[in-house]
Design a protein around this motif. Structure first.
Motif, PDB file in Angstrom:
ATOM      1  N   ILE A 102       2.432   1.956   1.085  1.00 14.53           N
ATOM      2  CA  ILE A 102       3.807   1.970   0.889  1.00 14.53           C
ATOM      3  C   ILE A 102       4.582   2.209   2.269  1.00 14.53           C
ATOM      4  CG2 ILE A 102       5.926   3.108  -0.241  1.00 14.53           C
ATOM      5  CD1 ILE A 102       3.743   3.797  -2.502  1.00 14.53           C
ATOM      6  N   SER A 105       3.388  -0.807   4.937  1.00 16.13           N
ATOM      7  CA  SER A 105       3.771  -2.141   4.468  1.00 16.13           C
ATOM      8  C   SER A 105       5.227  -2.486   3.958  1.00 16.13           C
ATOM      9  CB  SER A 105       2.576  -2.707   3.467  1.00 16.13           C
ATOM     10  OG  SER A 105       1.271  -2.697   4.207  1.00 16.13           O
ATOM     11  N   PHE A 106       5.563  -1.355   3.448  1.00 14.59           N
ATOM     12  CA  PHE A 106       6.743  -1.390   2.696  1.00 14.59           C
ATOM     13  C   PHE A 106       7.967  -0.967   3.636  1.00 14.59           C
ATOM     14  CE2 PHE A 106      10.649   0.072   0.231  1.00 14.59           C
ATOM     15  CZ  PHE A 106      11.028  -1.275  -0.291  1.00 14.59           C
ATOM     16  N   THR A 109       7.818  -2.511   7.418  1.00 12.07           N
ATOM     17  CA  THR A 109       8.505  -3.722   7.316  1.00 12.07           C
ATOM     18  C   THR A 109      10.311  -3.609   6.955  1.00 12.07           C
ATOM     19  OG1 THR A 109       6.414  -4.713   6.630  1.00 12.07           O
ATOM     20  CG2 THR A 109       8.455  -5.988   6.273  1.00 12.07           C
ATOM     21  N   PHE A 110      10.415  -2.833   6.237  1.00 13.77           N
ATOM     22  CA  PHE A 110      11.931  -2.424   5.518  1.00 13.77           C
ATOM     23  C   PHE A 110      12.766  -1.590   6.765  1.00 13.77           C
ATOM     24  CE2 PHE A 110      14.698  -0.847   2.022  1.00 13.77           C
ATOM     25  CZ  PHE A 110      15.471  -1.814   1.978  1.00 13.77           C
ATOM     26  N   ALA A 167      10.037  -6.997   2.811  1.00 12.51           N
ATOM     27  CA  ALA A 167       9.061  -5.725   2.416  1.00 12.51           C
ATOM     28  C   ALA A 167       8.309  -5.820   1.161  1.00 12.51           C
ATOM     29  CB  ALA A 167      10.037  -4.508   2.750  1.00 12.51           C
ATOM     30  N   ILE A 168       8.920  -6.288  -0.038  1.00 13.77           N
ATOM     31  CA  ILE A 168       8.503  -6.409  -1.206  1.00 13.77           C
ATOM     32  C   ILE A 168       7.063  -7.293  -0.927  1.00 13.77           C
ATOM     33  CG2 ILE A 168       8.643  -7.516  -3.513  1.00 13.77           C
ATOM     34  CD1 ILE A 168      10.054  -4.957  -3.296  1.00 13.77           C
ATOM     35  N   SER A 170       5.565  -8.061   1.526  1.00  9.78           N
ATOM     36  CA  SER A 170       4.580  -7.426   2.615  1.00  9.78           C
ATOM     37  C   SER A 170       3.616  -6.289   1.657  1.00  9.78           C
ATOM     38  CB  SER A 170       5.169  -6.728   3.424  1.00  9.78           C
ATOM     39  OG  SER A 170       4.221  -5.832   4.385  1.00  9.78           O
ATOM     40  N   LEU A 171       4.290  -5.533   0.847  1.00 13.30           N
ATOM     41  CA  LEU A 171       3.526  -4.404  -0.089  1.00 13.30           C
ATOM     42  C   LEU A 171       2.832  -5.331  -0.962  1.00 13.30           C
ATOM     43  CD1 LEU A 171       2.897  -1.749  -0.446  1.00 13.30           C
ATOM     44  CD2 LEU A 171       4.894  -1.452  -2.008  1.00 13.30           C
ATOM     45  N   ASN A 172       3.410  -6.236  -1.661  1.00 15.61           N
ATOM     46  CA  ASN A 172       2.543  -6.827  -2.683  1.00 15.61           C
ATOM     47  C   ASN A 172       1.328  -7.758  -1.994  1.00 15.61           C
ATOM     48  OD1 ASN A 172       2.495  -7.731  -5.428  1.00 15.61           O
ATOM     49  ND2 ASN A 172       2.936  -9.943  -4.787  1.00 15.61           N
TER      50      ASN A 172
END
Length: 202
Positions: A102, A105-106, A109-110, A167-168, A170-172
């Motif tokens: 989180i 990756s989230f 990226t966010f 970001a979504i 990336s985390l997914n």
């Protein structure tokens, strides 16, 4: 035959029962006028994200949250102009292997090391806050309820309003198998439910 005089006893009983309700009413009135003071320093934030097509909730908290009250007295005074700052690296999903994903990756990226917010208005159980993430500021409606011990605010945040689609994704991608439901589709929803709980000072 002598007749006993019961008048003094009756008067005493009447006086006792007549005074008791009045005293209870005064005590109740005093309790009603007591001002509840909320301990904003003890505020806790719970978030719930959703994965899979079936929208299964995954919840967590942030361990480092700074909240400032707008004022004192009525709830609306406490809320209006209140602000908060959340250290996103303190995210805690109660899963040691999930938290680094989180963070990197989230939130990495966010481009959001901290979530900054300010309450713009609050009245009659609803309000609006200004929330800044990913160098973008957007308005978020919220609702709130109170009782003798707690003030609870609830809001739903769609991160695509802060350009959070990448970001979504990336985390997914790093959690693809964990986000895959019975239909074989890997899904991480863009909306997150946030609940802020502020206890009253004891």
């Amino acid at each position: 035959m002598k007749t006993k005089n019961y008048i003094p006893v009756i008067v005493a009983l009447f006086s006792m029962y007549a005074c008791t309700p009045k005293k209870a009413q005064e005590e109740k009135s005093e309790e009603a006028t007591k001002e509840i003071v909320y301990d904003v320093a003890a505020a806790q934030i719970k978030w719930t994200a959703f994965k899979l097509t079936e929208r299964v909730g995954v919840s967590g908290t942030f361990d480092e949250v700074a909240v400032t009250a707008g004022g004192e007295g009525a709830v609306e005074s406490v809320l209006t102009d209140g602000s908060f700052s959340i250290n996103t690296s303190s995210v805690n999903s109660n899963e040691a292997t999930r938290d680094p994903k989180i963070k990197e990756s989230f939130f990495g990226t966010f481009n959001t090391p901290a979530i900054e917010g300010k309450i713009v208005s609050a009245d009659a159980g609803s309000g609006e806050l200004s929330l800044m993430m990913n160098d973008t500021t957007s308005a978020v409606p919220f609702s709130y309820i109170t009782n003798d011990s707690t003030l609870i605010l609830t809001a739903s945040i769609d991160v695509t309003n802060w350009n959070g689609g990448a970001a979504i994704d990336s985390l997914n991608s790093v959690c693809e198998l964990l986000h895959k439901g019975s239909d074989g589709v890997s899904k991480l929803w863009p909306d997150v439910t946030v609940q802020v709980t502020i206890p009253a000072k004891k």
